[in-house]
Design a protein around this motif. Sequence first.
Motif, PDB file in Angstrom:
ATOM      1  N   THR A  72       9.373  10.979   7.508  1.00  0.00           N
ATOM      2  CA  THR A  72       9.419   9.857   6.097  1.00  0.00           C
ATOM      3  C   THR A  72      10.428   8.627   6.629  1.00  0.00           C
ATOM      4  OG1 THR A  72       8.751  11.015   4.358  1.00  0.00           O
ATOM      5  CG2 THR A  72       9.818   8.857   3.932  1.00  0.00           C
ATOM      6  N   GLU A  93      -0.145  11.873   5.407  1.00  0.00           N
ATOM      7  CA  GLU A  93       0.606  10.935   4.360  1.00  0.00           C
ATOM      8  C   GLU A  93       1.578  10.638   3.882  1.00  0.00           C
ATOM      9  OE1 GLU A  93       0.402  11.209  -0.322  1.00  0.00           O
ATOM     10  OE2 GLU A  93      -1.257  12.088   0.937  1.00  0.00           O
ATOM     11  N   GLN A  97       1.693   6.131   2.013  1.00  0.00           N
ATOM     12  CA  GLN A  97       2.892   6.593   1.224  1.00  0.00           C
ATOM     13  C   GLN A  97       3.910   5.337   1.968  1.00  0.00           C
ATOM     14  OE1 GLN A  97       3.250   7.059  -1.803  1.00  0.00           O
ATOM     15  NE2 GLN A  97       1.545   8.879  -1.075  1.00  0.00           N
TER      16      GLN A  97
END
Length: 171
Positions: A72, A93, A97
């Motif tokens: 992230t 994922e 996001q």
Amino acid sequence: LECARLDIRGERGYFNSGVLVMDLPTWRRKQIPEQAIDYLARHHGDPKRCGYADQDALNVVMQADWMALDETWNFNIYHCVRGFGTLTPARRETLRQGPAIVHYASDRKPWTRRYFLPFQREFLAQARRRGIRYPLEPFGQPLSAWRREWREFRALRARYRRGGVRVKGVL
């Protein structure tokens, strides 16, 4: 590959130093910057030992004394251009996001307008907000090459969508 080139041992391997979070008191106590500069001074001009300059030096000095950031906070765009099938579930994922930091760690840069990359639209919008204008045409590239890149990008985007991923920021 890079570990073998630099004789780095340990299970963590080699890291890309493009995005770093540093514990500065620890760095100062362990004299990491001084050690890295000494390494570069000793191996200056040796492409085997300093092919990636500061990155090689930091990897040699720190060996296994580092931790990887969650993707992230350091999403390497290189993984996206290789195709949906190569992505781990965690990377899928992260793309769903939207990562906090996108790392364009390859020769494909969003500002060249030569490639169509995930998150490129956001990059260019943020640049415009800050008064930075990039050319709208591809640099030094014939129109046929630009069209080929666009077709390749659309095919990649379609593969992601068939796999259930609608990547935020994809054109």
